[in-house]
Scaffold this motif. Structure first.
Motif, PDB file in Angstrom:
ATOM      1  N   THR A   1       8.666 -25.624  31.268  1.00 59.03           N
ATOM      2  CA  THR A   1       7.826 -25.883  32.346  1.00 59.03           C
ATOM      3  C   THR A   1       6.479 -26.580  32.187  1.00 59.03           C
ATOM      4  OG1 THR A   1       7.360 -25.710  34.638  1.00 59.03           O
ATOM      5  CG2 THR A   1       9.654 -26.591  34.221  1.00 59.03           C
ATOM      6  N   LEU A   2       5.876 -25.548  32.273  1.00 55.29           N
ATOM      7  CA  LEU A   2       4.178 -25.521  31.164  1.00 55.29           C
ATOM      8  C   LEU A   2       4.435 -25.738  30.356  1.00 55.29           C
ATOM      9  CD1 LEU A   2       3.794 -21.761  32.782  1.00 55.29           C
ATOM     10  CD2 LEU A   2       4.090 -23.629  34.362  1.00 55.29           C
ATOM     11  N   VAL A   3       5.036 -25.670  29.170  1.00 57.77           N
ATOM     12  CA  VAL A   3       5.221 -25.475  28.076  1.00 57.77           C
ATOM     13  C   VAL A   3       5.545 -27.079  27.281  1.00 57.77           C
ATOM     14  CG1 VAL A   3       6.474 -25.345  25.049  1.00 57.77           C
ATOM     15  CG2 VAL A   3       5.762 -23.579  27.059  1.00 57.77           C
ATOM     16  N   PHE A   4       6.537 -27.892  28.244  1.00 57.59           N
ATOM     17  CA  PHE A   4       6.747 -29.093  27.924  1.00 57.59           C
ATOM     18  C   PHE A   4       5.189 -29.899  28.517  1.00 57.59           C
ATOM     19  CE2 PHE A   4      11.483 -28.294  28.687  1.00 57.59           C
ATOM     20  CZ  PHE A   4      11.858 -28.625  27.934  1.00 57.59           C
ATOM     21  N   MET A   5       5.339 -29.740  29.888  1.00 56.11           N
ATOM     22  CA  MET A   5       3.503 -30.313  29.758  1.00 56.11           C
ATOM     23  C   MET A   5       2.642 -30.593  29.072  1.00 56.11           C
ATOM     24  SD  MET A   5       5.550 -31.985  32.228  1.00 56.11           S
ATOM     25  CE  MET A   5       3.964 -32.669  32.467  1.00 56.11           C
ATOM     26  N   SER A   6       2.733 -28.709  28.397  1.00 51.11           N
ATOM     27  CA  SER A   6       1.227 -28.487  27.362  1.00 51.11           C
ATOM     28  C   SER A   6       1.458 -29.815  26.522  1.00 51.11           C
ATOM     29  CB  SER A   6       1.115 -26.994  27.510  1.00 51.11           C
ATOM     30  OG  SER A   6       1.628 -26.421  28.556  1.00 51.11           O
ATOM     31  N   ALA A   7       2.386 -29.512  26.233  1.00 47.48           N
ATOM     32  CA  ALA A   7       3.272 -30.610  24.891  1.00 47.48           C
ATOM     33  C   ALA A   7       2.576 -31.760  24.792  1.00 47.48           C
ATOM     34  CB  ALA A   7       4.146 -30.200  24.371  1.00 47.48           C
ATOM     35  N   ILE A   8       3.322 -32.173  25.875  1.00 47.68           N
ATOM     36  CA  ILE A   8       3.171 -33.621  26.328  1.00 47.68           C
ATOM     37  C   ILE A   8       1.648 -33.620  26.564  1.00 47.68           C
ATOM     38  CG2 ILE A   8       2.904 -35.255  28.326  1.00 47.68           C
ATOM     39  CD1 ILE A   8       4.851 -35.374  27.292  1.00 47.68           C
TER      40      ILE A   8
END
Length: 325
Positions: free
Chosen positions: A149-156
């Motif tokens: 989840t952290l990586v998803f939002m970082s990339a967004i």
């Protein structure tokens, strides 16, 4: 008059006795907490001479850097017992062709563990700031389990910072989206109590709990589980004493929840790797690919949640074909 005075004195004696018992109980709890912390951290299993520190706005972040080549960032599972130690068996092979960065997320391992509410948005800032200020290049990122989840939002928030996003056993969409309920607010208040809350936390992350989790969820083959790994995860859960509980409190009370649907449908550089024996691997893969058909998927046989420890060579073979050359 004397009788009244006697009753008055008995009342204060009872109050004094109650206060004394309460104070003694708190003192005993404090001693128990200290003994648990001292026993768990005495061997310093997770210490790494290669560790550096990034002074971030909410605390110091422990990280390592190995090898040369295109950069890779390894992000361990989001839990109080996890740390960059989780990547111990994967760093050396990756470092033959890449610059490999690992970090201990805030609230984990040898990073600071401030008394704050930990959220996905906060970790998104941490990861993006780390890439910007320490790596300073577009990077491949590999996450483990709940850190997806952290990586998803970082990339967004910063899509140009990431080449390839590799998710190892990511959370399901439903699990990631479970936010705090009314009772979770009360649970958080209870766990935040300095001594009693710490004792509750210590009872939740015993060595037996970690051993049972390794055998039931983390590993497919129990024979592969080493005592050193169990000791390392148990140690990590107690580094910092009372401070070790703050991430546990936030995560278990739903404060790291986030909706993944938008991120999944937006990003086009995602690879999902599941342990084949992980019970919800098929369900998660189907959820992700239904929202984004461009996602590449792989399975590693004879592994569950931690193929980076249980099947590192098989995982490395897959990563070689996925990561930036």
């Amino acid at each position: 008059m004397c009788a009244r005075k006697g009753l008055h004195m008995d009342k204060w004696k009872k109050i004094g006795l109650t206060v004394g018992i309460g104070t003694s109980a708190v003192a005993i709890c404090h001693l128990i907490n200290k003994a648990i912390t001292d026993n768990a951290t005495i061997n310093n299993v997770t210490a790494n001479q290669n560790t550096s520190y990034y002074d971030w706005k909410f605390g110091k972040i422990a990280y390592t850097k190995d090898g040369e080549g295109s950069p890779i960032l390894l992000i361990h599972n989001l839990s109080s017992e996890s740390s960059s130690y989780e990547w111990k068996r994967l760093i050396k092979p990756l470092a033959k062709e890449h610059t490999v960065y690992t970090l201990d997320l805030l609230g984990c391992g040898h990073s600071d563990k401030p008394n704050i509410t930990y959220t996905t948005y906060m970790y998104t800032q941490l990861i993006n700031d780390f890439v910007l200020n320490i790596i300073k290049k577009r990077v491949d990122v590999i996450s483990s389990n709940d850190s997806s989840t952290l990586v998803f939002m970082s990339a967004i928030y910063n899509p140009l910072a990431y080449e390839n996003i590799v998710l190892i056993n990511p959370q399901s969409i439903a699990s990631a989206g479970k936010g705090p309920r009314k009772k979770d607010v009360y649970r958080k208040h209870l766990l935040d109590i300095p001594i009693i809350g710490t004792l509750i936390y210590n009872m939740c992350v015993t060595r037996k709990y970690i051993s049972d989790r390794f055998a039931s969820k983390n590993f497919y083959n129990k024979r592969f589980i080493s005592n050193e790994w169990l000791e390392a995860f148990h140690e990590t859960a107690h580094i910092g004493g009372v401070s070790a509980k703050y991430l546990f409190t936030s995560k278990n009370c739903g404060y790291t929840a986030v909706s993944l649907s938008r991120a999944l449908s937006t990003l086009n550089n995602i690879t999902v790797i599941n342990g084949k024996e992980n019970p919800n691997a098929k369900e998660v893969t189907e959820q992700f690919t239904s929202l984004n058909p461009t996602i590449e998927t792989y399975r590693i046989v004879n592994s569950k949640l931690l193929p980076q420890l249980e099947q590192p060579l098989e995982l490395y073979k897959i990563l070689k074909g996925v990561l930036t050359k």
